[in-house]
Design a protein around this motif. Structure first.
Motif, short mmCIF file in Angstrom:
data_model
loop_
_atom_site.label_atom_id
_atom_site.label_comp_id
_atom_site.label_asym_id
_atom_site.label_seq_id
_atom_site.Cartn_x
_atom_site.Cartn_y
_atom_site.Cartn_z
N GLU A 1 6.36 -14.75 -0.92
CA GLU A 1 5.25 -14.47 -0.01
C GLU A 1 4.67 -13.08 -0.24
O GLU A 1 3.71 -12.69 0.43
CB GLU A 1 5.73 -14.58 1.44
CG GLU A 1 5.93 -16.01 1.88
CD GLU A 1 6.41 -16.06 3.31
OE1 GLU A 1 5.80 -15.38 4.16
OE2 GLU A 1 7.40 -16.75 3.58
N ILE B 1 2.48 -10.54 -1.94
CA ILE B 1 1.29 -10.55 -2.78
C ILE B 1 1.12 -9.17 -3.39
O ILE B 1 1.37 -8.17 -2.74
CB ILE B 1 0.04 -10.88 -1.94
CG1 ILE B 1 0.23 -12.18 -1.16
CG2 ILE B 1 -1.21 -10.95 -2.80
CD1 ILE B 1 0.32 -13.42 -1.98
N SER C 1 4.97 2.64 7.68
CA SER C 1 4.77 1.53 8.60
C SER C 1 3.78 0.51 8.01
O SER C 1 2.75 0.89 7.44
CB SER C 1 4.26 2.10 9.91
OG SER C 1 3.55 1.14 10.60
N GLY C 2 4.16 -0.76 8.08
CA GLY C 2 3.26 -1.83 7.63
C GLY C 2 3.24 -2.09 6.14
O GLY C 2 2.38 -2.81 5.65
N THR C 3 4.19 -1.53 5.39
CA THR C 3 4.18 -1.74 3.94
C THR C 3 4.92 -2.99 3.51
O THR C 3 4.92 -3.34 2.33
CB THR C 3 4.80 -0.53 3.19
OG1 THR C 3 6.01 -0.15 3.84
CG2 THR C 3 3.85 0.65 3.17
N GLY C 4 5.59 -3.67 4.46
CA GLY C 4 6.23 -4.94 4.10
C GLY C 4 7.74 -4.88 4.04
O GLY C 4 8.37 -5.71 3.39
N LYS C 5 8.34 -3.93 4.74
CA LYS C 5 9.80 -3.77 4.66
C LYS C 5 10.53 -5.03 5.15
O LYS C 5 11.46 -5.51 4.50
CB LYS C 5 10.25 -2.55 5.48
CG LYS C 5 9.70 -1.23 4.93
CD LYS C 5 10.22 -0.03 5.70
CE LYS C 5 9.69 0.06 7.11
NZ LYS C 5 8.22 0.26 7.19
N GLU C 6 10.07 -5.56 6.27
CA GLU C 6 10.74 -6.74 6.80
C GLU C 6 10.50 -7.96 5.91
O GLU C 6 11.41 -8.77 5.69
CB GLU C 6 10.29 -7.03 8.24
CG GLU C 6 10.98 -8.25 8.82
CD GLU C 6 11.03 -8.26 10.35
OE1 GLU C 6 10.67 -7.25 10.97
OE2 GLU C 6 11.46 -9.28 10.89
N LEU C 7 9.29 -8.08 5.38
CA LEU C 7 8.99 -9.21 4.50
C LEU C 7 9.86 -9.15 3.24
O LEU C 7 10.35 -10.18 2.76
CB LEU C 7 7.49 -9.20 4.14
CG LEU C 7 6.99 -10.43 3.39
CD1 LEU C 7 7.25 -11.70 4.19
CD2 LEU C 7 5.50 -10.31 3.08
N LEU D 1 -5.03 -8.93 -1.55
CA LEU D 1 -4.56 -9.11 -0.17
C LEU D 1 -5.70 -9.56 0.75
O LEU D 1 -5.50 -10.37 1.65
CB LEU D 1 -3.92 -7.82 0.35
CG LEU D 1 -2.52 -7.56 -0.22
CD1 LEU D 1 -2.13 -6.10 -0.09
CD2 LEU D 1 -1.48 -8.45 0.48
N ILE E 1 -0.48 -2.69 5.00
CA ILE E 1 -0.86 -4.10 4.95
C ILE E 1 -1.06 -4.68 6.34
O ILE E 1 -1.96 -5.49 6.56
CB ILE E 1 0.18 -4.89 4.15
CG1 ILE E 1 0.21 -4.33 2.74
CG2 ILE E 1 -0.16 -6.37 4.12
CD1 ILE E 1 1.47 -4.59 2.01
N ARG E 2 -0.27 -4.21 7.31
CA ARG E 2 -0.47 -4.75 8.65
C ARG E 2 -1.86 -4.40 9.17
O ARG E 2 -2.52 -5.24 9.79
CB ARG E 2 0.59 -4.23 9.62
CG ARG E 2 0.30 -4.77 11.04
CD ARG E 2 1.36 -4.49 12.06
NE ARG E 2 2.64 -5.05 11.71
CZ ARG E 2 3.68 -4.31 11.33
NH1 ARG E 2 3.55 -3.00 11.25
NH2 ARG E 2 4.81 -4.86 11.04
N GLN F 1 -4.34 -6.66 7.42
CA GLN F 1 -4.21 -8.01 7.97
C GLN F 1 -4.91 -8.10 9.33
O GLN F 1 -5.66 -9.06 9.59
CB GLN F 1 -2.71 -8.32 8.12
CG GLN F 1 -2.41 -9.68 8.71
CD GLN F 1 -0.90 -9.92 8.80
OE1 GLN F 1 -0.09 -9.09 8.40
NE2 GLN F 1 -0.54 -11.08 9.30
#
Ligand SMILES: Nc1ncnc2c1ncn2[C@@H]1O[C@H](COP(=O)(O)OP(=O)(O)OP(=O)(O)O)[C@@H](O)[C@H]1O
Ligand SMILES: [Mg+2]
Length: 401
Positions: free
Chosen positions: A93, A95, A124-130, A275, A311-312, A315
């Motif tokens: 997932e 990108i 923050s929002g760079t995709g750490k959790e993803l 994105l 990214i957040r 989005q």
């Protein structure tokens, strides 16, 4: 769609042109009289799938429609494949086709094969959790649970009990036994977000849990073995926290076995475009509307922005355009006010460059005035429109003596 060519208000050709601009337009069959076959052929150049003579037999009409539908299904499948190929410019997932992200994919691919501890850092929002979910989903523990907990904002006792569990009566309010996330994640992955926020007092207990692979619930003296993969995330410089004495060094080294540093969006070049595409497809599915196009100005604004929320934030900007406007095009007016309040580093660098050239410019002008006056400082100050004191200071500053 079956359409005539000669119609009031808007003729078939105009209709075709208008439809051509939509990505989700239906296939069109044009109905035409014998005398106007040329215009039917013209219509096919505009994207009509076929034409039918007006007194065609029902059987013929059915065959044409069937054929056109088959072709249309192929066309849609083709579009779907193109989207799948675009996904190849990413990883699961995730990108992104930038060099920085390819390095991330390489490490994600490698660590997902084993159970090693991973530290993911990034703004923050760079995709750490993803990234954490991707590692979990591709690894040997994918069948097990993925449990996420945020270490920020909890009191030490509460975090202790959230992590390691408690026995009934261990503290006021502990009315029943509680397992804690380490045990909830048994056989799977535990994702510890904002790991830098674990209070120092609890860090020692956390380290023991990691080393011995067992946890002792609050109010109990019996340790319980746990088998989990740990992924920790931080948007702070954990090494800096360690040097400042706020994070135990032994714990830092335990967590930092494999480090994945996610790049900020502003350092990811063309990934912004990929994105934007990705989120337009995503929200057109979610809002069940045709994928929107983006005007040139809006695209320039999106690409030129520094995205401090990464990214957040991107989005959210695209979702906002779907939520607020029914139009099939995203214009500047559909974008949120994109102000670089938290000035990103790229802009800081640009400011520094501008400041440097300003100083260079000043130095150049002062040197020119001194040359012009043949080294006479009174004359040079007069030429520059500043007083002598000020000129002396500048001469000293730039070493022009
Ligand atoms: N490379 C990527 N490709 C596609 N979507 C992404 C990518 N990275 C992040 N996202 C999406 O962006 C959003 C934010 O990602 P995520 O929650 O993982 O960030 P985070 O680093 O954990 O943020 P925070 O520090 O604020 O918790 C999510 O919706 C996620 O799906
Ligand atoms: Mg997060």
């Amino acid at each position: 769609m079956l359409t005539d060519l000669k119609m009031p208000v808007m003729d078939g050709m105009q209709l075709l042109r208008a439809m051509h601009e939509r990505e989700s337009a239906p296939a069109v069959v044009v109905l035409t009289g014998y005398g106007t076959i040329e215009s039917a052929v013209e219509a096919m150049k505009l994207g009509a799938a076929d034409y039918l003579i007006k007194d065609a037999r029902p059987q013929e009409i059915l065959l044409t429609i069937e054929r056109v539908l088959r072709l249309d299904a192929l066309r849609r499948e083709n579009a779907q494949l193109r989207r799948a190929v675009r996904k190849l410019h990413g990883f699961g997932e995730l990108i992104g086709d930038s060099a920085a992200m390819h390095e991330v994919y390489r490490v994600v691919g490698a660590v997902s094969q084993n159970k090693s501890t991973v530290l993911v850092s990034g703004e923050s929002g760079t995709g750490k959790e993803l990234v954490a979910r991707t590692i979990h989903g591709r690894g040997p523990l994918a069948g097990g649970p993925f449990i996420a907990i945020n270490c920020a904002g909890l009191s030490e006792t509460l975090l202790d009990s959230q992590l390691f569990g408690h026995r009934r009566g261990a503290f006021t309010g502990a009315v029943a036994d509680h397992d804690g996330v380490f045990r909830a994640a048994e056989g799977g992955t535990l994702f510890l977000d904002e790991v830098s926020e674990i209070p120092l007092g609890l860090q020692a207990k956390f380290l023991r849990a990691l080393q011995d692979r067992e946890v002792t619930p609050l109010g109990s003296s019996r340790p319980i073995a746990v088998d989990v993969r740990l992924i920790a995330a931080t948007n702070r410089d954990l090494e800096g926290e360690m040097r400042a004495g706020r994070f135990r060094s032994d714990l830092f080294y335990r967590l930092n076995v494999v480090h994945i540093a996610l790049p900020p969006l502003r350092a990811r070049g063309d990934d912004v475009g990929l994105l934007i595409d990705h989120f337009i497809q995503h929200f057109s599915r979610e809002y069940q509307v045709a994928p929107k196009r983006v005007t040139a100005e809006a695209m320039a604004r999106l690409r030129g922005y520094g995205w401090p929320g990464n990214i957040r934030e991107l989005q959210n900007a695209i979702e906002r355009a779907f939520a607020l406007s029914g139009a099939d095009t995203i214009t500047l007016a559909d974008l949120p006010p994109l102000r670089d309040d938290a000035v990103p580093a790229s802009m800081v660098a640009a400011d520094a460059a501008a400041a440097r050239t300003l100083r260079e410019e000043e130095e150049r002008v002062i040197a020119a005035a001194l040359r012009e006056s043949g080294g006479n400082k009174n004359e040079a100050a007069r030429l520059l429109g500043i007083d002598r004191q000020r000129l002396y200071r500048k001469i000293k500053k730039y070493g022009l003596a």
